[in-house]
Write an enzyme that holds these catalytic residues in place. Structure first.
Site, PDB file in Angstrom:
ATOM      1  N   ASP A  96      29.355 -20.285   5.640  1.00 43.30           N
ATOM      2  CA  ASP A  96      30.461 -20.828   6.477  1.00 43.30           C
ATOM      3  C   ASP A  96      29.963 -22.012   7.357  1.00 43.30           C
ATOM      4  O   ASP A  96      30.547 -23.037   7.425  1.00 43.30           O
ATOM      5  CB  ASP A  96      30.984 -19.965   7.343  1.00 43.30           C
ATOM      6  CG  ASP A  96      31.931 -19.197   6.659  1.00 43.30           C
ATOM      7  OD1 ASP A  96      32.210 -19.324   5.443  1.00 43.30           O
ATOM      8  OD2 ASP A  96      32.682 -18.096   7.364  1.00 43.30           O
TER       9      ASP A  96
ATOM     10  N   GLY B 107      27.169 -24.338   6.206  1.00 44.26           N
ATOM     11  CA  GLY B 107      26.794 -25.538   5.327  1.00 44.26           C
ATOM     12  C   GLY B 107      27.746 -25.774   4.377  1.00 44.26           C
ATOM     13  O   GLY B 107      27.684 -26.977   4.107  1.00 44.26           O
TER      14      GLY B 107
ATOM     15  N   TYR C 133      38.836 -15.833   8.926  1.00 41.91           N
ATOM     16  CA  TYR C 133      38.021 -14.954   9.897  1.00 41.91           C
ATOM     17  C   TYR C 133      38.030 -15.871  11.203  1.00 41.91           C
ATOM     18  O   TYR C 133      37.589 -17.101  11.085  1.00 41.91           O
ATOM     19  CB  TYR C 133      36.802 -14.603   9.187  1.00 41.91           C
ATOM     20  CG  TYR C 133      36.566 -13.277   8.872  1.00 41.91           C
ATOM     21  CD1 TYR C 133      36.740 -12.269   9.861  1.00 41.91           C
ATOM     22  CD2 TYR C 133      36.469 -12.879   7.681  1.00 41.91           C
ATOM     23  CE1 TYR C 133      36.562 -10.704   9.558  1.00 41.91           C
ATOM     24  CE2 TYR C 133      36.315 -11.388   7.204  1.00 41.91           C
ATOM     25  CZ  TYR C 133      36.431 -10.591   8.204  1.00 41.91           C
ATOM     26  OH  TYR C 133      36.303  -9.252   7.950  1.00 41.91           O
ATOM     27  N   ASP C 134      37.793 -15.433  12.424  1.00 42.59           N
ATOM     28  CA  ASP C 134      37.712 -15.810  13.594  1.00 42.59           C
ATOM     29  C   ASP C 134      36.552 -15.318  14.196  1.00 42.59           C
ATOM     30  O   ASP C 134      36.282 -14.262  14.172  1.00 42.59           O
ATOM     31  CB  ASP C 134      38.780 -15.708  14.458  1.00 42.59           C
ATOM     32  CG  ASP C 134      40.028 -16.274  14.284  1.00 42.59           C
ATOM     33  OD1 ASP C 134      40.563 -17.183  15.026  1.00 42.59           O
ATOM     34  OD2 ASP C 134      40.574 -15.998  13.215  1.00 42.59           O
TER      35      ASP C 134
ATOM     36  N   HIS D 281      32.341  -6.343   2.428  1.00 44.29           N
ATOM     37  CA  HIS D 281      31.795  -7.816   2.258  1.00 44.29           C
ATOM     38  C   HIS D 281      30.725  -7.787   3.457  1.00 44.29           C
ATOM     39  O   HIS D 281      30.594  -6.540   4.311  1.00 44.29           O
ATOM     40  CB  HIS D 281      32.581  -8.787   2.686  1.00 44.29           C
ATOM     41  CG  HIS D 281      33.580  -8.637   3.884  1.00 44.29           C
ATOM     42  ND1 HIS D 281      34.501  -7.671   4.001  1.00 44.29           N
ATOM     43  CD2 HIS D 281      33.551  -8.966   5.054  1.00 44.29           C
ATOM     44  CE1 HIS D 281      35.358  -7.686   5.138  1.00 44.29           C
ATOM     45  NE2 HIS D 281      34.392  -8.799   5.866  1.00 44.29           N
TER      46      HIS D 281
ATOM     47  N   ASP E  67      14.045 -21.800  19.028  1.00 42.25           N
ATOM     48  CA  ASP E  67      13.072 -22.405  19.158  1.00 42.25           C
ATOM     49  C   ASP E  67      12.422 -22.157  20.633  1.00 42.25           C
ATOM     50  O   ASP E  67      12.549 -22.716  21.605  1.00 42.25           O
ATOM     51  CB  ASP E  67      13.119 -24.020  19.035  1.00 42.25           C
ATOM     52  CG  ASP E  67      11.695 -24.832  19.100  1.00 42.25           C
ATOM     53  OD1 ASP E  67      10.745 -24.145  19.461  1.00 42.25           O
ATOM     54  OD2 ASP E  67      11.987 -26.009  19.229  1.00 42.25           O
ATOM     55  N   PHE E  68      11.639 -21.150  20.651  1.00 43.91           N
ATOM     56  CA  PHE E  68      10.961 -20.827  21.969  1.00 43.91           C
ATOM     57  C   PHE E  68       9.891 -21.818  22.444  1.00 43.91           C
ATOM     58  O   PHE E  68       9.181 -22.360  21.777  1.00 43.91           O
ATOM     59  CB  PHE E  68      10.229 -19.487  21.909  1.00 43.91           C
ATOM     60  CG  PHE E  68      11.433 -18.328  22.015  1.00 43.91           C
ATOM     61  CD1 PHE E  68      11.933 -17.939  23.198  1.00 43.91           C
ATOM     62  CD2 PHE E  68      11.783 -17.518  20.897  1.00 43.91           C
ATOM     63  CE1 PHE E  68      12.700 -16.684  23.207  1.00 43.91           C
ATOM     64  CE2 PHE E  68      12.535 -16.699  20.976  1.00 43.91           C
ATOM     65  CZ  PHE E  68      13.116 -16.218  22.068  1.00 43.91           C
TER      66      PHE E  68
ATOM     67  N   ASP F 269       3.549 -24.537  18.021  1.00 44.90           N
ATOM     68  CA  ASP F 269       4.818 -24.801  18.511  1.00 44.90           C
ATOM     69  C   ASP F 269       5.646 -23.922  17.539  1.00 44.90           C
ATOM     70  O   ASP F 269       5.502 -24.314  16.133  1.00 44.90           O
ATOM     71  CB  ASP F 269       5.287 -26.164  18.472  1.00 44.90           C
ATOM     72  CG  ASP F 269       6.617 -26.301  19.097  1.00 44.90           C
ATOM     73  OD1 ASP F 269       7.334 -25.521  19.414  1.00 44.90           O
ATOM     74  OD2 ASP F 269       6.875 -27.709  19.279  1.00 44.90           O
TER      75      ASP F 269
END
Length: 667
Positions: free
Chosen positions: A318, A320, A405-406, A460, A469-470, A610
């Protein structure tokens, strides 16, 4: 999968992601109206639309170098960061990757993508595609054969995936539905017809009318409140929400400050909402401490489990393929968000690059009612001690509607240092029409559950993967897995026969950090090995994962090759500015050659680096009758919790809020 949405005109408190002049924004701010217009002009100047077929499929901020952003945070007046925009456009049937520097208003690079896959679909081309069948003589003949009224039919476009084909065109399947007597079109599919449309040629290139199944009835499928008739459901009493001291948070542009938290809210046409630069104030250390550099949903994989011609291709990505930001809808005050919420507007873009105003895209509000901590002490003679603190959370909410879908998406912040991303699903089941009216008539596999007469709700999955990204007290972090081990007592030194203890391992490479969450208990923690507490523990944040859901497709199945990022519940990679999308940059018709699963084959080092954690949150959905004709919320969540990050309970000294009584009311 494509559906229309109307931008509602709503009255509320607003902040708007729009700044002038262009160079005054924060480096991570969303693209403004003026910037979209500037990008449109710059690209059209190079490729005039008078003699070029040009469509914008993605316009997003090109992530600045992280070290520059962090320097900007501490010295914004001393750091100048060029404002660069990354554009994916289809120009004369070729996919271009265009990098624009808005600071100098020029194109820095313009490259043609020659690999597999295509960019996010645009709304404009889907509008055109879903109109094709209504003017196509073979389809009109099929409609007449079924005794249906062509004027009561609407269609929707669906991405087709990849199933081993050597070559792919930009094609979509187009399915059609009956809107007669109900707006709940997805529960009234017209089955037995295959329509394939080529988006570049904008024509139907494949058509088959295989068989005829009953179109499910419209009876009891309407969900609009204006169309309901007695008897009604349980009565809801009105609730007045009032903060006599005003909201506890402040929104300054794109920066939110609340209690001991401060963070940045971004927005991207593919990712949707993006939480960045989250830091928390440490009362004992008298400073703010970094926790999360950036967090967002990188992809949502929704494979349906019906291998028949009608459904096999329905294995959607959904984010991409359709864009979470492009699919974000306006929130409804007092319904989607409480009365005391504040709203943030933003902009997305059309296929021709024109900015589109999206009102009430995000809401921010405080939630009350939980307990932060409490204790009643009964062990001290002649003393009665009762202490309790009210939990107040801050919630950031958006709703992404992709077709039927929501997705209600929240980021919750707690003063104790917790962050809680959560997902709640509602909307309409994907229904397959059938002649079956009762369970007793089922004689073979139907790949779902009979949820109403002539209506099969197909099995489904929903697999969301979060990019986390900590930056725990800095960028140099490590990932630790602490396993809980049973120890049997064999020397007779205790009346017990067993106990459990822990064993901690630091992941050295990406392979070490591929985690399948199951019956074996483990603590998963991102730590800063360079900073320790007063008693010597490494400071960190722990992932308390969602209830695990694992993919059940075989790894050689084409949808699973594309969605291989679901093979593990947790992944950890070294930070790479270009590795943003777990399913790859080009997902439509992709072949799984540019995914998180492929990147991690490099097996890069992740000790004291990192690093980025990726967490897959999944739901296996076996439809039930209660999901029909519209679903009550189906939710899941996970938590990011400080672990030895503070010296002690950070909310120990939190005072209870002042009691408030409405004038004229008594307890």
């Amino acid at each position: 999968k494509f559906a229309l949405f109307s931008v509602l005109t709503l009255l509320s408190f607003h902040a708007v992601f729009s700044f002038t002049p262009l160079h005054t924004q924060h480096p991570l701010d969303p693209i403004t109206k003026e910037e979209f217009l500037a990008v449109q002009t710059i690209v059209q100047n190079k490729y005039p639309i008078s003699n070029n077929k040009l469509a914008f499929h993605y316009i997003g901020v090109d992530d600045p170098e992280k070290d520059l952003v962090l320097k900007y945070e501490t010295s914004p007046t001393l750091i100048s960061i060029p404002r660069k925009i990354f554009v994916v456009a289809i120009i004369n049937s070729q996919t271009h990757e265009i990098l624009i520097d808005l600071t100098i208003k020029s194109i820095v690079s313009d490259n043609i993508h020659n690999g597999y896959g295509f960019p996010v679909l645009s709304a404009a081309e889907q509008f055109l595609a879903i109109d094709l069948p209504l003017k196509y003589p073979p389809f009109i003949a099929s409609v007449n054969k079924r005794g249906l009224n062509i004027s009561e039919i609407v269609c929707s476009s669906f991405t087709m995936g990849w199933f081993g084909e050597e070559k792919n065109s930009r094609t979509v399947r187009v399915d059609c539905f009956m809107k007669e007597s109900t707006v709940n079109i997805y529960v009234r599919p017209i089955t037995g017809i295959t329509i394939v449309a080529d988006l570049d040629l904008m024509k139907i290139v494949e058509y088959h009318d295989r068989d005829t199944e009953a179109v499910p009835t419209a009876e009891n499928t309407e969900y609009q409140v204006s169309k309901q008739s007695p008897p009604f459901g349980p009565k809801q009493h009105s609730l007045t929400s009032h903060q006599p001291q005003g909201p506890g948070f402040q929104i300054n542009g794109t920066s939110v400050s609340w209690a001991n938290w401060k963070f940045h809210i971004g927005f991207d046409v593919r990712a949707g909402i993006v939480i960045s630069l989250a830091s928390i104030y440490d009362l004992e250390k008298h400073k703010s401490r970094r926790v999360l550099y950036k967090g967002y949903i990188s992809e949502l994989f929704v494979p349906y489990q019906d291998p028949t011609e009608e459904f096999y291709f329905k294995t959607f990505f959904d984010s991409g393929e359709f864009g979470f930001g492009l699919s974000t809808v306006s929130l409804i005050p007092n319904r989607d968000c409480p009365p005391h919420a504040q709203f943030i507007d933003t902009y997305i873009h059309s296929a021709d690059g024109t900015p589109i105003f999206l009102e009430n895209a995000i809401c921010v509000f405080e939630q009350y009612g939980n307990i932060m901590w409490r204790h009643t002490e009964t062990g001290i003679p002649n003393e009665s001690i009762e202490e309790s603190r009210t939990e107040v959370d801050l919630a950031i909410r958006t709703v992404v509607t992709v077709g039927n879908y929501d997705n209600v998406l929240d980021w919750e912040f707690k003063t104790s240092g917790w962050m809680k991303p959560s997902i709640a699903l509602s909307g309409i089941l994907e229904i397959k029409g059938t002649n079956i009216k009762h369970k007793d008539e089922i004689k073979e596999e139907i790949h779902g559950k009979l949820v109403s007469a002539n209506s099969i709700g197909i099995y489904h999955d929903h697999f969301y993967i979060y990019y986390l990204d900590f930056d725990i007290d800095g960028t140099q972090n490590s990932f630790e897995k602490t396993s809980l081990k049973t120890v049997r007592i064999v020397d007779g030194g205790s009346k017990r026969k067993s106990y459990w203890t822990t064993e901690t391992q630091t992941a050295k490479t990406e392979s070490d950090a591929k985690i399948t969450i199951g019956l074996a208990p483990a603590e998963l923690v991102v730590v800063n090995p360079n900073i320790k507490t007063a008693v010597g523990n490494e400071v960190g944040y722990r992932l308390i994962p969602a209830i695990p859901a694992h993919p059940l497709l075989t790894e050689d199945d084409y949808p699973q090759i594309r969605g291989a990022f679901t093979n593990y519940n947790v992944w950890v990679t070294p930070y790479n500015r270009t590795e943003k999308w777990a399913g790859g940059l080009y997902v439509d018709h992709s072949r799984g050659d540019d995914t998180l699963a492929v990147w991690t084959k490099k097996n890069r080092e992740i000790v004291n680096k990192d690093i980025v954690m990726w967490h897959v949150v999944g739901i296996h959905h076996v439809p039930a009758q209660e999901d029909f004709p519209i679903m009550p919320l189906l939710s899941t969540s996970f938590e990011l919790r400080p672990t030895n990050f503070f010296e002690r309970n950070p909310v120990l000294k939190t005072l209870p809020p002042r009691d408030f009584t409405w004038p004229g009311c008594s307890n």
